[in-house]
Design a protein around this motif. Structure first.
Motif, PDB file in Angstrom:
ATOM      1  N   ALA A 290      57.438  82.783  61.396  1.00  0.00           N
ATOM      2  CA  ALA A 290      56.310  82.464  62.282  1.00  0.00           C
ATOM      3  C   ALA A 290      55.752  83.729  62.926  1.00  0.00           C
ATOM      4  N   LEU A 291      56.636  84.619  63.365  1.00  0.00           N
ATOM      5  CA  LEU A 291      56.183  85.864  63.986  1.00  0.00           C
ATOM      6  C   LEU A 291      55.478  86.757  62.969  1.00  0.00           C
ATOM      7  N   MET A 292      55.956  86.780  61.744  1.00  0.00           N
ATOM      8  CA  MET A 292      55.287  87.584  60.716  1.00  0.00           C
ATOM      9  C   MET A 292      53.889  87.050  60.437  1.00  0.00           C
ATOM     10  N   GLY A 293      53.744  85.712  60.447  1.00  0.00           N
ATOM     11  CA  GLY A 293      52.417  85.128  60.267  1.00  0.00           C
ATOM     12  C   GLY A 293      51.473  85.558  61.381  1.00  0.00           C
ATOM     13  N   ILE A 294      51.978  85.556  62.625  1.00  0.00           N
ATOM     14  CA  ILE A 294      51.159  85.979  63.769  1.00  0.00           C
ATOM     15  C   ILE A 294      50.767  87.448  63.624  1.00  0.00           C
ATOM     16  N   ALA A 295      51.738  88.303  63.259  1.00  0.00           N
ATOM     17  CA  ALA A 295      51.458  89.735  63.105  1.00  0.00           C
ATOM     18  C   ALA A 295      50.405  89.968  62.022  1.00  0.00           C
ATOM     19  N   ASP A 296      50.520  89.240  60.913  1.00  0.00           N
ATOM     20  CA  ASP A 296      49.546  89.396  59.820  1.00  0.00           C
ATOM     21  C   ASP A 296      48.144  89.014  60.288  1.00  0.00           C
ATOM     22  N   ILE A 297      48.041  87.930  61.041  1.00  0.00           N
ATOM     23  CA  ILE A 297      46.715  87.493  61.505  1.00  0.00           C
ATOM     24  C   ILE A 297      46.113  88.524  62.442  1.00  0.00           C
ATOM     25  N   TYR A 298      46.918  89.049  63.365  1.00  0.00           N
ATOM     26  CA  TYR A 298      46.391  90.066  64.270  1.00  0.00           C
ATOM     27  C   TYR A 298      45.916  91.296  63.497  1.00  0.00           C
ATOM     28  N   GLU A 299      46.659  91.685  62.460  1.00  0.00           N
ATOM     29  CA  GLU A 299      46.230  92.852  61.682  1.00  0.00           C
ATOM     30  C   GLU A 299      44.961  92.535  60.898  1.00  0.00           C
ATOM     31  N   VAL A 305      47.206  96.493  68.045  1.00  0.00           N
ATOM     32  CA  VAL A 305      48.100  96.550  69.212  1.00  0.00           C
ATOM     33  C   VAL A 305      48.928  95.266  69.298  1.00  0.00           C
ATOM     34  N   LYS A 306      48.254  94.113  69.191  1.00  0.00           N
ATOM     35  CA  LYS A 306      48.984  92.852  69.259  1.00  0.00           C
ATOM     36  C   LYS A 306      49.873  92.664  68.029  1.00  0.00           C
ATOM     37  N   ALA A 307      49.418  93.173  66.886  1.00  0.00           N
ATOM     38  CA  ALA A 307      50.263  93.098  65.689  1.00  0.00           C
ATOM     39  C   ALA A 307      51.540  93.906  65.905  1.00  0.00           C
ATOM     40  N   ALA A 308      51.399  95.105  66.491  1.00  0.00           N
ATOM     41  CA  ALA A 308      52.573  95.942  66.777  1.00  0.00           C
ATOM     42  C   ALA A 308      53.491  95.265  67.793  1.00  0.00           C
ATOM     43  N   GLU A 309      52.898  94.651  68.805  1.00  0.00           N
ATOM     44  CA  GLU A 309      53.700  93.932  69.806  1.00  0.00           C
ATOM     45  C   GLU A 309      54.489  92.798  69.147  1.00  0.00           C
ATOM     46  N   THR A 310      53.869  92.134  68.191  1.00  0.00           N
ATOM     47  CA  THR A 310      54.560  91.040  67.505  1.00  0.00           C
ATOM     48  C   THR A 310      55.707  91.569  66.657  1.00  0.00           C
ATOM     49  N   TYR A 311      55.501  92.731  66.032  1.00  0.00           N
ATOM     50  CA  TYR A 311      56.621  93.334  65.295  1.00  0.00           C
ATOM     51  C   TYR A 311      57.732  93.764  66.248  1.00  0.00           C
ATOM     52  N   GLY A 312      57.370  94.112  67.482  1.00  0.00           N
ATOM     53  CA  GLY A 312      58.392  94.379  68.486  1.00  0.00           C
ATOM     54  C   GLY A 312      59.233  93.139  68.755  1.00  0.00           C
ATOM     55  N   ARG A 313      58.570  91.977  68.773  1.00  0.00           N
ATOM     56  CA  ARG A 313      59.299  90.719  68.945  1.00  0.00           C
ATOM     57  C   ARG A 313      60.209  90.453  67.742  1.00  0.00           C
ATOM     58  N   ILE A 314      59.744  90.815  66.548  1.00  0.00           N
ATOM     59  CA  ILE A 314      60.572  90.640  65.348  1.00  0.00           C
ATOM     60  C   ILE A 314      61.810  91.528  65.426  1.00  0.00           C
ATOM     61  N   VAL A 315      61.625  92.780  65.839  1.00  0.00           N
ATOM     62  CA  VAL A 315      62.765  93.696  66.003  1.00  0.00           C
ATOM     63  C   VAL A 315      63.759  93.107  66.997  1.00  0.00           C
ATOM     64  N   ASP A 316      63.246  92.606  68.110  1.00  0.00           N
ATOM     65  CA  ASP A 316      64.110  92.001  69.127  1.00  0.00           C
ATOM     66  C   ASP A 316      64.866  90.801  68.564  1.00  0.00           C
ATOM     67  N   LEU A 317      64.182  89.971  67.793  1.00  0.00           N
ATOM     68  CA  LEU A 317      64.809  88.807  67.171  1.00  0.00           C
ATOM     69  C   LEU A 317      65.943  89.225  66.234  1.00  0.00           C
ATOM     70  N   LEU A 318      65.664  90.215  65.382  1.00  0.00           N
ATOM     71  CA  LEU A 318      66.664  90.641  64.402  1.00  0.00           C
ATOM     72  C   LEU A 318      67.873  91.288  65.072  1.00  0.00           C
ATOM     73  N   GLU A 319      67.623  92.025  66.131  1.00  0.00           N
ATOM     74  CA  GLU A 319      68.727  92.700  66.813  1.00  0.00           C
ATOM     75  C   GLU A 319      69.540  91.728  67.672  1.00  0.00           C
ATOM     76  N   ASN A 320      68.866  90.872  68.419  1.00  0.00           N
ATOM     77  CA  ASN A 320      69.554  90.067  69.423  1.00  0.00           C
ATOM     78  C   ASN A 320      69.984  88.685  68.954  1.00  0.00           C
ATOM     79  N   GLU A 321      69.244  88.089  68.007  1.00  0.00           N
ATOM     80  CA  GLU A 321      69.677  86.788  67.502  1.00  0.00           C
ATOM     81  C   GLU A 321      70.476  86.915  66.204  1.00  0.00           C
ATOM     82  N   TRP A 322      70.060  87.853  65.341  1.00  0.00           N
ATOM     83  CA  TRP A 322      70.755  88.029  64.070  1.00  0.00           C
ATOM     84  C   TRP A 322      71.865  89.076  64.148  1.00  0.00           C
TER      85      TRP A 322
END
Length: 344
Positions: A290-299, A305-322
């Motif tokens: 879902a986050l990748m879809g959002i990042a793609d749309i922003y790009e 800027v918002k696409a980069a922020e969304t990738y920041g959320r992806i990094v956070d997800l991968l580090e903290n949940e996975w």
């Protein structure tokens, strides 16, 4: 078996004294003695040379079980974007050997597929880099456009190349051989819809819907896409909107609605549904789709800027949940965030 005992066993098998082995390694004889008596461990840099001297793999030095070696192969591909050629060949040979063993045949087949897919992706990245550079230098020459299109799975104009008939034939074969298994029906229907073969897709959807494990959301979502394949957007829209009204908190409904709206370039609705799907997902860890879809749309819409922020959320997800630290997905997400920030 402990590493020291394994070294002693292999040394004796090779007919070497401790002094002779130490000489080949450029070490004092006492070093080998300490290894064999479990007083010390070899430095990691000595392991490749030890393996070469004894004519074994590094895995064999540690006397790993087949299961442990299979896990090591999978784990290494998970964290490395490209395997060195000698490691690739070692993994390939070992996995092919396991094809003869009934106990490991399925896992070896799966890992061989992963190994070649892993290599294909590594080489595709090189194709992307050099083909794009060649196109920038010679934009009027066609050859590199074709190579780039294949590496990045671009759309192509020629119907005879773009159609999915071979995929359709394969998935039909799998469905017919396994009529009670739900998953291949979905791949068959996906490829039929990609080619606007709506009547065939509807026939296979009817069979899919009768299966016990058919996904209840996809039964209706596929009907929307069949309507789209017939160029009947009002009917398709109505199916998706009805689903959202009936199940506004269902993460699967929200995600599929987001996919639908994104495919129609209705980006505002798509982002809203992606965000709601991500928030409503009860599973932990959550997937990043879902986050990748959002990042793609922003790009796509130019908001890097918002696409980069969304990738920041992806990094956070991968580090903290996975719990990822060095995995390929995490490295890729960090690179994408850095690229988007640089372009913003």
């Amino acid at each position: 078996m402990e590493l020291g005992k394994k070294i002693k066993q292999l040394r004796c098998k090779a007919g070497l004294t401790q002094e002779q082995l130490a000489g080949q390694l450029g070490l004092a004889p006492q070093s080998v003695s300490k290894w064999e008596n479990a007083v010390a461990m070899p430095d990691i840099t000595a392991l490749p040379l030890l393996a070469e001297i004894f004519g074994v793999t590094i895995d064999e030095l540690f006397d790993l079980t087949v299961e442990q070696r299979l896990n090591r192969i999978e784990n290494r591909m998970d964290v490395e974007e490209e395997l060195p050629q000698d490691v690739f060949r070692e993994f390939e040979d070992f996995l092919k050997e396991q094809l003869a063993a009934q106990a490991y045949q399925k896992r070896a087949t799966e890992l061989l597929s992963y190994l070649y897919w892993h290599r294909m992706n590594a080489y595709a990245e090189k194709v992307r880099r050099y083909a794009k550079d060649a196109i920038r230098r010679s934009p009027g020459e066609k050859g590199k456009y074709w190579e780039l299109a294949q590496a990045e799975r671009h759309a192509v104009w020629d119907w005879n190349v773009a159609n999915h008939s071979k995929a359709i034939d394969f998935y039909r074969e799998i469905v017919e051989a396994n009529p009670a298994v739900a998953l291949p029906y979905m791949y068959l229907i996906d490829n039929l819809l990609a080619d606007h073969r709506a009547d065939e897709a509807e026939l296979w959807l009817e069979r899919y819907c009768r299966l016990e494990k058919a996904h209840p959301v996809m039964k209706r979502v596929y009907r929307a896409y069949i309507a789209l394949a017939r160029f009947d957007a009002p009917t398709a829209d109505g199916i998706i909107e009805e689903l959202l009204q009936e199940q506004p908190e269902n993460d699967a409904v929200l995600f599929e609605a987001a996919q639908y709206y994104a495919a129609k370039c209705d980006y505002g609705k798509a982002i809203d549904c992606y965000e709601r799907a991500f928030a409503a997902d009860p599973k932990r860890p959550r997937y990043q789709d879902a986050l990748m879809g959002i990042a793609d749309i922003y790009e796509i819409t130019g908001d890097r800027v918002k696409a980069a922020e969304t990738y920041g959320r992806i990094v956070d997800l991968l580090e903290n949940e996975w719990g990822f630290t060095d995995e390929v997905e995490l490295q890729a997400a960090k690179r994408e965030r850095a690229r988007l920030l640089a372009e913003a």
